[in-house]
Design an enzyme around this catalytic site. Structure first.
Site, mmCIF file in Angstrom:
data_model
loop_
_atom_site.group_PDB
_atom_site.id
_atom_site.type_symbol
_atom_site.label_atom_id
_atom_site.label_comp_id
_atom_site.label_asym_id
_atom_site.label_seq_id
_atom_site.Cartn_x
_atom_site.Cartn_y
_atom_site.Cartn_z
ATOM 1 N N GLU A 173 -15.474 28.770 4.469
ATOM 2 C CA GLU A 173 -15.616 29.183 3.062
ATOM 3 C C GLU A 173 -16.563 30.374 2.968
ATOM 4 O OE1 GLU A 173 -16.199 26.200 0.078
ATOM 5 O OE2 GLU A 173 -14.697 24.863 0.938
ATOM 6 N N GLU A 280 -9.677 21.848 4.430
ATOM 7 C CA GLU A 280 -10.176 20.779 3.565
ATOM 8 C C GLU A 280 -9.180 20.646 2.421
ATOM 9 O OE1 GLU A 280 -14.076 21.583 2.078
ATOM 10 O OE2 GLU A 280 -14.931 21.975 4.067
#
Length: 355
Positions: A173, A280
């Protein structure tokens, strides 16, 4: 110059120089590469792409007794199958608790599963990043090689000694980390390339490189600027969820609505030459309609085929907060029922290579 050790001392930790920096090799993982590779049309590629389906994986937090192995085995018992891929997160503290890649538990789990390790250029304040607080080491410092001798090289030697192929994601991320003070996109690209090249220089050619962003379209400019290039990346990945009530919205997004926008944008604007991983993913529950969570998961086997380059799905099995509407786990109830059923689909029954 033990820069990180000094930082840890200030935070109340002591790491010292990792034992595996010892050139004698004491403390290094054993070579886990063994056994014949799968053959035939469904055999995974050199970069662990399963051509006939997708890996079924999960991030499972440590058990209350501190064991990752116990947590994963307990999760597998609930879902009725062995995971193809176990995902775990590490900082750059160099400590045995969180800063050592390939812990004993990871090595044991990796005997018959794939491992994916997220490696963050931070030092966490609490064990296992419990409260999400950390100190940034800085992409510029990583790119300059400042931490090579103290932190980076010992971990590279650990991965090399392990032998078996491992997925590695540097600063997952990453688009969110620009605002957190890690550095500029150009500094990230330089840091990523430096790590990649350092692994090659030290002979750790068993690493499969995963570039992971949020997939949030509002970060499109940053995501595009953060890409190191196809020659440095084996897989691209994103982390997208159906947060529903957790983010105060009444817009329930089914699996495809939660994943397709980021998937399409990344392939159109970053690269369409690499497979994709949902590094995720999860859905929040709907307290007014509990069956919705089950149906969200049972719909995955059919829906994911509309995203043909997605070759790995990694469930995030941790609450986003203590609020019940933010419980993203599938430990019980309708969520567990749906996730268990989805995991039985043949698309997620691919041959896991032993090396």
């Amino acid at each position: 110059m033990l820069v990180v050790a000094a930082l840890l001392t200030g935070l109340g930790f002591w790491a010292g120089r990792p034992d595996d920096a010892d050139p004698s090799g004491r403390g290094l993982p054993g070579d886990a590469a063994s056994g014949p590779l799968p053959t035939g049309p469904c055999a995974p590629t050199d970069t662990l792409v399963p051509p006939c389906g997708a890996w079924w994986g999960a991030y499972v937090p440590y058990a209350a007794n501190g064991s990752l192995k116990d947590a994963v085995l307990g999760f597998e018992k609930r879902i009725g199958r062995r995971l193809d891929l176990v995902y775990n997160y590490h900082d750059m503290s160099g400590t045995e608790l969180d800063g050592q890649l390939l812990t004993p538990d990871e090595q044991e789990l990796g005997r018959d599963r794939l491992l994916m390790l997220a490696w963050e250029s931070t030092v966490w304040t609490e064990p296992h990043h419990e409260n999400w607080t950390e100190t940034q080491l800085g992409w510029g410092n990583i790119a300059s090689g400042k931490y090579d001798e103290e932190i980076v090289d010992p971990q590279i030697r650990r991965l090399k000694a392990y032998g078996k192929r491992v997925f590695l994601s540097f600063d997952q991320e990453t688009d969110a980390r620009v605002e957190e003070g890690a550095g500029t996109p150009a500094e990230f690209v330089a840091a990523y390339r430096h790590l990649h090249d350092r692994f090659r220089e030290l002979g750790a050619d068993n690493v499969v490189w995963v570039w992971t962003v949020s997939g949030h379209l509002g970060s499109g400019k940053e995501m595009k600027a953060l890409y190191p290039g196809d020659e440095y990346v084996d897989w691209i990945a994103m982390d997208q969820y159906n947060y529903y009530g957790c983010h105060g919205t009444t817009d329930w997004k089914d699996f495809l609505r939660s994943q397709r926008p980021g998937y399409a944008w990344l392939r159109a604007n970053v690269t369409d030459a690499r497979p994709m991983m949902l590094a995720e993913f999860a859905t929040a529950p709907d307290a007014d309609d509990p069956g919705r969570q089950r149906d969200w998961y049972t719909g995955i086997p059919g829906a994911v085929k509309e995203l043909p380059e997605v070759r790995a799905l990694v469930h995030w099995n941790r609450p986003a907060s203590e609020r019940p509407e933010c419980d993203l786990t599938v430990n019980d109830g309708p969520g567990l029922e749906g996730y268990r059923e989805a995991g039985r689909d043949g698309y997620f029954q691919q041959p896991v290579p032993p090396r």
